[in-house]
Each structure stands twice: as structure tokens, then as C-alpha cells.
Enzyme design. Structure first.
Site, PDB file in Angstrom:
ATOM      1  N   SER A  20       0.838  -1.211   0.000  1.00 53.91           N
ATOM      2  CA  SER A  20       0.000   0.000   0.000  1.00 53.91           C
ATOM      3  C   SER A  20       0.864   1.248   0.000  1.00 53.91           C
ATOM      4  O   SER A  20       0.385   2.353   0.200  1.00 53.91           O
ATOM      5  CB  SER A  20      -0.920   0.004   1.228  1.00 53.91           C
ATOM      6  OG  SER A  20      -0.169  -0.120   2.425  1.00 53.91           O
ATOM      7  N   ASN A 106      -2.431  -2.358  13.109  1.00 53.65           N
ATOM      8  CA  ASN A 106      -3.873  -2.072  13.058  1.00 53.65           C
ATOM      9  C   ASN A 106      -4.234  -0.801  13.825  1.00 53.65           C
ATOM     10  O   ASN A 106      -5.018   0.019  13.344  1.00 53.65           O
ATOM     11  CB  ASN A 106      -4.661  -3.273  13.587  1.00 53.65           C
ATOM     12  CG  ASN A 106      -4.491  -4.489  12.699  1.00 53.65           C
ATOM     13  OD1 ASN A 106      -3.940  -4.383  11.600  1.00 53.65           O
ATOM     14  ND2 ASN A 106      -4.943  -5.644  13.165  1.00 53.65           N
ATOM     15  N   THR A 151     -38.485  28.911  -9.973  1.00 58.05           N
ATOM     16  CA  THR A 151     -38.860  27.557  -9.568  1.00 58.05           C
ATOM     17  C   THR A 151     -39.185  26.847 -10.881  1.00 58.05           C
ATOM     18  O   THR A 151     -39.664  27.503 -11.827  1.00 58.05           O
ATOM     19  CB  THR A 151     -40.106  27.521  -8.651  1.00 58.05           C
ATOM     20  OG1 THR A 151     -41.213  28.101  -9.352  1.00 58.05           O
ATOM     21  CG2 THR A 151     -39.876  28.281  -7.350  1.00 58.05           C
ATOM     22  N   HIS A 152     -38.892  25.571 -10.956  1.00 60.17           N
ATOM     23  CA  HIS A 152     -39.080  24.802 -12.203  1.00 60.17           C
ATOM     24  C   HIS A 152     -38.362  25.449 -13.380  1.00 60.17           C
ATOM     25  O   HIS A 152     -38.822  25.322 -14.525  1.00 60.17           O
ATOM     26  CB  HIS A 152     -40.565  24.656 -12.558  1.00 60.17           C
ATOM     27  CG  HIS A 152     -41.424  24.235 -11.414  1.00 60.17           C
ATOM     28  ND1 HIS A 152     -41.692  22.920 -11.112  1.00 60.17           N
ATOM     29  CD2 HIS A 152     -42.063  24.971 -10.464  1.00 60.17           C
ATOM     30  CE1 HIS A 152     -42.472  22.857 -10.049  1.00 60.17           C
ATOM     31  NE2 HIS A 152     -42.713  24.094  -9.623  1.00 60.17           N
ATOM     32  N   SER A 273     -12.749  28.391 -27.538  1.00 62.92           N
ATOM     33  CA  SER A 273     -12.921  27.164 -28.307  1.00 62.92           C
ATOM     34  C   SER A 273     -11.795  27.102 -29.323  1.00 62.92           C
ATOM     35  O   SER A 273     -11.339  28.126 -29.825  1.00 62.92           O
ATOM     36  CB  SER A 273     -14.274  27.203 -29.014  1.00 62.92           C
ATOM     37  OG  SER A 273     -14.232  26.420 -30.190  1.00 62.92           O
ATOM     38  N   LYS A 279     -16.400  31.947 -28.721  1.00 64.53           N
ATOM     39  CA  LYS A 279     -16.787  31.258 -27.492  1.00 64.53           C
ATOM     40  C   LYS A 279     -16.037  31.736 -26.249  1.00 64.53           C
ATOM     41  O   LYS A 279     -14.867  32.065 -26.288  1.00 64.53           O
ATOM     42  CB  LYS A 279     -16.564  29.743 -27.645  1.00 64.53           C
ATOM     43  CG  LYS A 279     -17.503  29.068 -28.611  1.00 64.53           C
ATOM     44  CD  LYS A 279     -18.968  29.161 -28.228  1.00 64.53           C
ATOM     45  CE  LYS A 279     -19.346  28.249 -27.091  1.00 64.53           C
ATOM     46  NZ  LYS A 279     -19.250  26.826 -27.404  1.00 64.53           N
ATOM     47  N   ASN A 281     -16.223  29.875 -22.711  1.00 61.89           N
ATOM     48  CA  ASN A 281     -16.871  28.742 -22.049  1.00 61.89           C
ATOM     49  C   ASN A 281     -16.608  28.713 -20.532  1.00 61.89           C
ATOM     50  O   ASN A 281     -15.501  28.990 -20.094  1.00 61.89           O
ATOM     51  CB  ASN A 281     -16.385  27.428 -22.663  1.00 61.89           C
ATOM     52  CG  ASN A 281     -16.817  27.286 -24.116  1.00 61.89           C
ATOM     53  OD1 ASN A 281     -17.884  27.771 -24.497  1.00 61.89           O
ATOM     54  ND2 ASN A 281     -15.989  26.658 -24.920  1.00 61.89           N
ATOM     55  N   GLU A 286     -18.136  23.986 -15.114  1.00 61.56           N
ATOM     56  CA  GLU A 286     -18.528  22.666 -15.623  1.00 61.56           C
ATOM     57  C   GLU A 286     -17.701  21.556 -14.987  1.00 61.56           C
ATOM     58  O   GLU A 286     -18.216  20.489 -14.648  1.00 61.56           O
ATOM     59  CB  GLU A 286     -18.390  22.624 -17.152  1.00 61.56           C
ATOM     60  CG  GLU A 286     -19.415  23.496 -17.856  1.00 61.56           C
ATOM     61  CD  GLU A 286     -19.127  23.628 -19.341  1.00 61.56           C
ATOM     62  OE1 GLU A 286     -20.070  23.501 -20.127  1.00 61.56           O
ATOM     63  OE2 GLU A 286     -17.973  23.865 -19.725  1.00 61.56           O
ATOM     64  N   TYR A 313     -10.314  -5.936  12.211  1.00 62.06           N
ATOM     65  CA  TYR A 313      -9.500  -5.541  11.063  1.00 62.06           C
ATOM     66  C   TYR A 313      -9.514  -6.644  10.014  1.00 62.06           C
ATOM     67  O   TYR A 313      -9.366  -7.826  10.313  1.00 62.06           O
ATOM     68  CB  TYR A 313      -8.036  -5.256  11.467  1.00 62.06           C
ATOM     69  CG  TYR A 313      -7.192  -4.830  10.270  1.00 62.06           C
ATOM     70  CD1 TYR A 313      -7.127  -3.500   9.884  1.00 62.06           C
ATOM     71  CD2 TYR A 313      -6.524  -5.774   9.489  1.00 62.06           C
ATOM     72  CE1 TYR A 313      -6.408  -3.110   8.753  1.00 62.06           C
ATOM     73  CE2 TYR A 313      -5.802  -5.396   8.357  1.00 62.06           C
ATOM     74  CZ  TYR A 313      -5.751  -4.052   8.006  1.00 62.06           C
ATOM     75  OH  TYR A 313      -5.043  -3.670   6.883  1.00 62.06           O
ATOM     76  N   GLN A 318      -7.358  -1.846   3.879  1.00 64.43           N
ATOM     77  CA  GLN A 318      -6.252  -1.135   3.247  1.00 64.43           C
ATOM     78  C   GLN A 318      -6.731  -0.373   2.006  1.00 64.43           C
ATOM     79  O   GLN A 318      -6.075   0.565   1.556  1.00 64.43           O
ATOM     80  CB  GLN A 318      -5.152  -2.135   2.874  1.00 64.43           C
ATOM     81  CG  GLN A 318      -3.915  -1.497   2.271  1.00 64.43           C
ATOM     82  CD  GLN A 318      -2.827  -2.533   2.011  1.00 64.43           C
ATOM     83  OE1 GLN A 318      -2.261  -3.101   2.935  1.00 64.43           O
ATOM     84  NE2 GLN A 318      -2.538  -2.799   0.749  1.00 64.43           N
ATOM     85  N   LYS A 321      -8.075   4.197   1.421  1.00 59.50           N
ATOM     86  CA  LYS A 321      -7.460   5.525   1.288  1.00 59.50           C
ATOM     87  C   LYS A 321      -7.440   6.125  -0.110  1.00 59.50           C
ATOM     88  O   LYS A 321      -7.460   7.339  -0.249  1.00 59.50           O
ATOM     89  CB  LYS A 321      -6.027   5.504   1.833  1.00 59.50           C
ATOM     90  CG  LYS A 321      -5.984   5.279   3.333  1.00 59.50           C
ATOM     91  CD  LYS A 321      -4.565   5.168   3.844  1.00 59.50           C
ATOM     92  CE  LYS A 321      -4.521   4.357   5.120  1.00 59.50           C
ATOM     93  NZ  LYS A 321      -4.772   2.905   4.849  1.00 59.50           N
TER      94      LYS A 321
HETATM   95  N1  ARG Z   1      -0.777  -1.885   5.086  1.00 58.37           N
HETATM   96  C1  ARG Z   1      -1.813  -2.176   6.024  1.00 58.37           C
HETATM   97  C2  ARG Z   1      -2.987  -1.189   5.880  1.00 58.37           C
HETATM   98  O1  ARG Z   1      -2.782  -0.150   5.358  1.00 58.37           O
HETATM   99  C3  ARG Z   1      -1.302  -2.094   7.417  1.00 58.37           C
HETATM  100  C4  ARG Z   1      -2.064  -2.937   8.380  1.00 58.37           C
HETATM  101  C5  ARG Z   1      -1.737  -4.351   8.191  1.00 58.37           C
HETATM  102  N2  ARG Z   1      -2.286  -5.139   9.216  1.00 58.37           N
HETATM  103  C6  ARG Z   1      -2.367  -6.459   9.112  1.00 58.37           C
HETATM  104  N3  ARG Z   1      -2.971  -7.070  10.069  1.00 58.37           N
HETATM  105  N4  ARG Z   1      -1.893  -7.065   8.063  1.00 58.37           N
HETATM  106  O2  ARG Z   1      -4.097  -1.483   6.290  1.00 58.37           O
END
Ligand code: ARG
Length: 452
Positions: A20, A106, A151-152, A273, A279, A281, A286, A313, A318, A321
Site C-alpha cells: 500500500s 492495526n 422555480t421549475h 474554443s 466562445k 466557455n 462545468e 480488522y 487497506q 485511502k
Molecule cells: N498496510 C496495512 C494497511 O494499510 C497495514 C495494516 C496491516 N495489518 C495487518 N494485520 N496485516 O491497512
């Protein structure tokens, strides 16, 4: 490193699939901040000797310097930001092998992410306040300009442009409250929850929480490592915010067309454009509208990931993000560019008024005038409606009618009524709390300033 029970290295394909680092490396500073708090606590509680703790902290700061100076390149074979920093620390300072005492990735990943997110959301909160203040100054700048209220997508009643800007102040103010909630929901410290069940060592969770500026340690260790609500709370804020932005942009895009024409966008926020020389724009608007879909999608992405997961967990987490970063980047950029654009928008009041006078947006005013003369509202509504139908057939506007013509259709009409038949009077007379009357808009402006 850390082979333990394994006799073989993880396969390269598996390393590539499970790493990750590409996503979490950006949190290195927050990760080191969390580790420093943890190691200080280990020193203070006597789990480590104070001098061991101090050496580990110094080592962590050295790693931070190396990263900042571009001298340390992390490796995907170490999976993530957490393992990379710990491994580098232990190379520099062998005592680094004691850092992970009473900690799991974790609780570590949750701590790091909350710290990182908190910094980003605090900055965002300032930017959002900037947007709110642009809306208030636009309301002051444009209070006397009268535009059609719709409205509308049909002309409904005239409103002060100041009132219009304040309508967005209200929406974005609620967003700022949702952001505040997201900030408070993330502000609990996961450290010490360990892998899932806490620790047998005499750690002090309140101490780490305090060092890191959290409100309190999280209350249940199982929930702590399973919980991603602090992300969904942000996503919900972000999605509603982008829905608001999208609707605002949609208005301005419409009002900037040749057909409406009463909004003037700053040249530097528009593009031409490649083919059509005439134009101008509204691309920024947008694109802001267009990006709303991704932000809502990112919220759903995480929710769908979470919905099938057992306590506690699971590695699926993972995947939490990528979409979060994308939404953070988008929302930050959108808040700033929309605030800047709005501060430069102009309104052509004459054009807006001209458009209004061709329509029948004072029809309600006439009906309400008749009500004050004792005509039941339903009756007044029907009479004025009939007159509008006749005017359309004759190609006349209200402003073309003489008092005799008014009386022909509405016997209760009188010369004094002619005095209310202007868009300005119409706005001025809507003097109810929260209405568009100029006095009310001025009051709203003061009230909005107080809330900021
Ligand atoms: N790279 C993992 C994450 O971002 C770290 C946690 C890993 N924990 C585990 N029990 N393998 O979630």
C-alpha cells in the site's frame, strides 16, 4: 525482515498486489508523529528505559529529515509507510526494534490516518470559511441588484441577488458544520488498541492521546481497529458539499448563457474554443459540477467495501485511502477555485431586470394586494391568472396595462396598486423573516457575519 514463522519470502507478485506504499507513503510525517508519541509513552511508563525512548525518538527524527531531504527511498517490498519507517529507523538505531512494543499496525494505521486527515481537514475548514466570507461580501456587493428567482426553471418572483448569494451561504454553512462533525469524530486516539484486544503491557493510552492532541483514547479496542466511520463522515460532508457546488455551478452556467446573460464570468476563469472564435466557455464551473460524481462515488466505494466486513480488522480496509485522497484533493481544489471565481463574478442588473419586466413575476404581488382588500386568496389567484392569460394572448406585459385595463379584469384594482408594480417594490415588500426584502437581506448579512 521480521520473518518469524515464514521460511520463504513473500512472492514478488504478492508483494506487488498487497503493498500500500504508493497510497500511504504521503502520511510519513503523521506516522512518525504517532511513533514519537508512542515511544515517549513507553519511556514514561517504564516499559522502555528513558534513554532508550530518547534514542528511538532521535532516530525517528533522523528518518524524518532523510525523507524530507529526499535521501530515503522507501521500498514496496516492505509493504507500507509504517514498515518502511520502522525498518529504516532500526538501520540507523538498533533500539528501533523496541518501537513496536505494545503496538500493531492495526492501531498504528488508524492513528496515522486520523492524524493525517485531521491536518487536511483543518486546512479545508479554513478554506471553507474563505468561501463563506466571499458569499457574504457578494451579498453586500449585489444586495441592490434584482434578478428573477426561479422555480421549475420558470421565472417565479423577483429576488435580491444578495439573497441568492446568502442561500448558498446557508448551504455551505451546514457543510461547515458537517465538516466540524467529521473533525470531532476522527479526534480519538486508537493507539493501544493493539491488533484488536489491547496489550498486556502497562501502557498509558491517555498519555499518547494527550500528546497527539486527541480528545480521548478510543473506548473499545475491537471497534478501534474495525472502525472507518471517521472516513465515511468526511465522505458524507464531501459529497453533500459537492452536490451544493454542482447546483451552484449549474445556475451560473445557465445564467451565463446568451439566453439568460445576466451573469458575467471573469475572463481568466473561462476558456475559448479551438474552432469557434466567439466562445467564452465556463469550463471551471462545468468541471466543478463534473467532479461531484467522483466524490460521491468515492463515498460509495468505501461504504461498499465496509458493508461486508466482519469485526475487526480485515485487509480489505487497506483499500480505504485511495478514494479518500482523491476526494480530499478534489474538494480542496474546488473550494479554492470556486471562492476565487465567485469573488470576481459580476451581475448585469439591467439585463436581469429587463428580462423580469417581460414576464409576469409580479402576479403574486397583485394577488396579495387584493387579499389586503378583502378578496379571498383563491379568488384573487384566479382573477390574476386569467389576466395573465389575456396579456399573453394580447402580447402585453403588466407594465403595458393602464388602470382602466386592470379594472376591466379586476374590479378591485385601484390607482394605489400601480405603485407596487415594480420588481424593486416587490422585493422591498417581502419583508418577512428569511425573505428577500432588502431589510431582511441586510439583517441576514449581519447574522451570517456573526456566525462566521
Ligand atoms: N498496510 C496495512 C494497511 O494499510 C497495514 C495494516 C496491516 N495489518 C495487518 N494485520 N496485516 O491497512
Amino acid at each position: 525482515m521480521w520473518h518469524g514463522r515464514f521460511t520463504k519470502d513473500t512472492a514478488k507478485t504478492v508483494q506487488d498486489f498487497t503493498q500500500s506504499l504508493d497510497i500511504d507513503w504521503r502520511m510519513y510525517e503523521a506516522d512518525i508523529q504517532g511513533s514519537i508519541a508512542h515511544v515517549r509513552m513507553l519511556g514514561k511508563t517504564g516499559i522502555l528505559k528513558p534513554e532508550e525512548s530518547a534514542k528511538i525518538e532521535a532516530g525517528l527524527l533522523k528518518v524524518l529529515d532523510e525523507i524530507r531531504e529526499g535521501k530515503f527511498t522507501p521500498s514496496e517490498s516492505l509493504e507500507d509507510v509504517h514498515m518502511n519507517i520502522e525498518a529504516r529507523l532500526t538501520e540507523i538505531e538498533p533500539l528501533g526494534a523496541k518501537l513496536h512494543t505494545a503496538r500493531s499496525r492495526n492501531d498504528q494505521v488508524a492513528t496515522t490516518t486520523r492524524l493525517y486527515l485531521r491536518t487536511r481537514l483543518q486546512a479545508l475548514s479554513d478554506d471553507l470559511r474563505g468561501l463563506l466570507s466571499v458569499l457574504v461580501s457578494n451579498a453586500e456587493r449585489h444586495i441592490d441588484i434584482i434578478v428573477p428567482g426561479y422555480t421549475h426553471m420558470q421565472q417565479a418572483q423577483p429576488v435580491s441577488m444578495g439573497h441568492y448569494w446568502l442561500s448558498w451561504f446557508e448551504a455551505f454553512y451546514r457543510d461547515s458544520q458537517r465538516l466540524k462533525f467529521a473533525l470531532s469524530s476522527l479526534n480519538e486516539c486508537p493507539l493501544g488498541a493493539g491488533a484488536l484486544a489491547g496489550s498486556t503491557l502497562p501502557i498509558d493510552r491517555f498519555m499518547t492521546s494527550e500528546i497527539l492532541g486527541f480528545d480521548r483514547p478510543t473506548r473499545n479496542s475491537l471497534d478501534t481497529v474495525a472502525n472507518r466511520d471517521y472516513m465515511t463522515d468526511y465522505h458524507y460532508f464531501a459529497s453533500v458539499f459537492m452536490i451544493h457546488v454542482s447546483r451552484l455551478c449549474n445556475d451560473l452556467i445557465n445564467w451565463n448563457t446568451q439566453e439568460f446573460g445576466f451573469i458575467v464570468l471573469p475572463d481568466e476563469f473561462c476558456t475559448g474554443s479551438s474552432m469557434m472564435p466567439q466562445k467564452k466557455n465556463p469550463d471551471v464551473l462545468e468541471l466543478a459540477r463534473g467532479k461531484a460524481g467522483q466524490v460521491i462515488g468515492n463515498m460509495l466505494d468505501l461504504m461498499i467495501t465496509l458493508k461486508g466486513l466482519p469485526m475487526t480488522y480485515n485487509r480489505d480496509l487497506q483499500e480505504d485511502k485511495r478514494g479518500l485522497w482523491a476526494s480530499l484533493d478534489t474538494v480542496e481544489a474546488v473550494v479554492k477555485i470556486i471562492a476565487e471565481l465567485l469573488s470576481k463574478v459580476d451581475v448585469d442588473g439591467e439585463l436581469a431586470l429587463a428580462g423580469l419586466e417581460k414576464g409576469y413575476s409580479l402576479a403574486t404581488d397583485v394577488a396579495e394586494y387584493l387579499v389586503m382588500k378583502g378578496v379571498p386568496f383563491r379568488e384573487a389567484h384566479a382573477k390574476v391568472g386569467k389576466l395573465v392569460g389575456w396579456c399573453i394572448a394580447e402580447g402585453l406585459a403588466f407594465s403595458d396595462l393602464t388602470i382602466e385595463q386592470w379594472k376591466e379584469h379586476i374590479p378591485e384594482a385601484d390607482p394605489a396598486m400601480m405603485g407596487i408594480l415594480s420588481a424593486r417594490e416587490s422585493v422591498n415588500r417581502r419583508n418577512v423573516y428569511g425573505g428577500t426584502g432588502f431589510a431582511q437581506v441586510r439583517r441576514q448579512i449581519e447574522e451570517a457575519k456573526g456566525r462566521m
